[in-house]
Enzyme design. Sequence first.
Site, PDB file in Angstrom:
ATOM      1  N   ALA A  15      -2.921 -36.747 -12.520  1.00  0.00           N
ATOM      2  CA  ALA A  15      -4.188 -36.338 -11.488  1.00  0.00           C
ATOM      3  C   ALA A  15      -2.948 -37.016 -10.488  1.00  0.00           C
ATOM      4  O   ALA A  15      -1.691 -38.165 -10.211  1.00  0.00           O
ATOM      5  CB  ALA A  15      -4.994 -38.293 -11.659  1.00  0.00           C
ATOM      6  N   CYS A  16      -4.167 -37.202  -9.109  1.00  0.00           N
ATOM      7  CA  CYS A  16      -3.371 -37.544  -7.572  1.00  0.00           C
ATOM      8  C   CYS A  16      -3.167 -39.329  -8.363  1.00  0.00           C
ATOM      9  O   CYS A  16      -3.470 -39.739  -8.315  1.00  0.00           O
ATOM     10  CB  CYS A  16      -4.591 -37.509  -6.971  1.00  0.00           C
ATOM     11  SG  CYS A  16      -3.851 -38.584  -4.805  1.00  0.00           S
ATOM     12  N   PRO A  17      -1.762 -39.565  -7.597  1.00  0.00           N
ATOM     13  CA  PRO A  17      -0.765 -38.587  -6.514  1.00  0.00           C
ATOM     14  C   PRO A  17       0.239 -38.644  -7.412  1.00  0.00           C
ATOM     15  O   PRO A  17       0.942 -37.704  -7.059  1.00  0.00           O
ATOM     16  CB  PRO A  17       0.342 -39.584  -5.570  1.00  0.00           C
ATOM     17  CG  PRO A  17      -0.114 -41.556  -6.546  1.00  0.00           C
ATOM     18  CD  PRO A  17      -1.416 -41.059  -7.648  1.00  0.00           C
ATOM     19  N   MET A  18       0.280 -37.965  -8.837  1.00  0.00           N
ATOM     20  CA  MET A  18       1.234 -37.734  -9.051  1.00  0.00           C
ATOM     21  C   MET A  18       2.088 -36.652  -9.511  1.00  0.00           C
ATOM     22  O   MET A  18       3.458 -36.275  -9.314  1.00  0.00           O
ATOM     23  CB  MET A  18       1.746 -38.238 -10.958  1.00  0.00           C
ATOM     24  CG  MET A  18       0.678 -39.307 -11.401  1.00  0.00           C
ATOM     25  SD  MET A  18       1.712 -40.740 -10.391  1.00  0.00           S
ATOM     26  CE  MET A  18       3.442 -40.329 -11.578  1.00  0.00           C
ATOM     27  N   ASP A  42      -4.816 -30.241 -11.717  1.00  0.00           N
ATOM     28  CA  ASP A  42      -5.950 -30.921 -10.483  1.00  0.00           C
ATOM     29  C   ASP A  42      -5.967 -30.272  -9.682  1.00  0.00           C
ATOM     30  O   ASP A  42      -5.217 -29.391  -8.975  1.00  0.00           O
ATOM     31  CB  ASP A  42      -4.894 -32.031  -9.899  1.00  0.00           C
ATOM     32  CG  ASP A  42      -5.862 -32.867  -8.940  1.00  0.00           C
ATOM     33  OD1 ASP A  42      -6.640 -32.688  -8.742  1.00  0.00           O
ATOM     34  OD2 ASP A  42      -5.195 -33.626  -8.140  1.00  0.00           O
TER      35      ASP A  42
END
Lengths: 78, 158
Positions: A15-18, A42
């Site tokens: 998920a954000c920000p990965m 995502d």
Amino acid sequence: MSVPFDQEIDCSGLACPMPIIRTKKAVDGLQVGQVLKMTATDPGSVSDMNAWTARTGHELLAQEQEGGKYVFFIRKYR
Amino acid sequence: MTEERKKRVAIIASHGTLDMAYPPLLIATGAVAMDMEASIYFTFYGLQILKKGGADKLQVAPLANPAMPMPVPNIVGMLPGMTAVATGIMKNMFKSANAASLGELLELARELGVHLVACQMTMDALGIKREELIDGLEYGGVATLLEFCSQDAITFAF
């Protein structure tokens, strides 16, 4: 689509920000001109990868969607 | 090619709840990925995020919180244990969405070189000692924050 690439990372399930963090780390390790293939699940990564390349100056060569996967090809610009 | 100065992002984290701790850490780590320089200034309850093992212990309160994903009437939310229940539910929702935990994001921020600045004045006022906080912090006051901001920083406050 068959875009030649030099390295590949899989950000599926992240998920954000990965996805942008993994992408930055991977691109940092490339030589200028080399291409990274990044796969994410995502849906926000579509907007985020466009924003990321616009900001960092790297080139988003191509992007495609297959099933629930979003695939990006990024060329290191500098 | 001459290296231009990196754009800066300055974030103030002044709350110690799960929901208010996420945005500063998400924005700061994202900023570094965007080739920006990021700083988080932790003050008041935001200092709880920096306590050793503290980030993953932060909670979200259902009391007087009409925006909870599962609405809890105040008369129920005030009961003992309801904050822990709501926190557990929310943590599971984030885990299901594959979101990183607060502790993981804090560690990532440190690894990526985000400036983590603890406000010395509020530490003193609230009786928080440096040894209670994680390693790798900077300690400073309003001048530290403003000097960073003064170089065209984008600012966020939480």
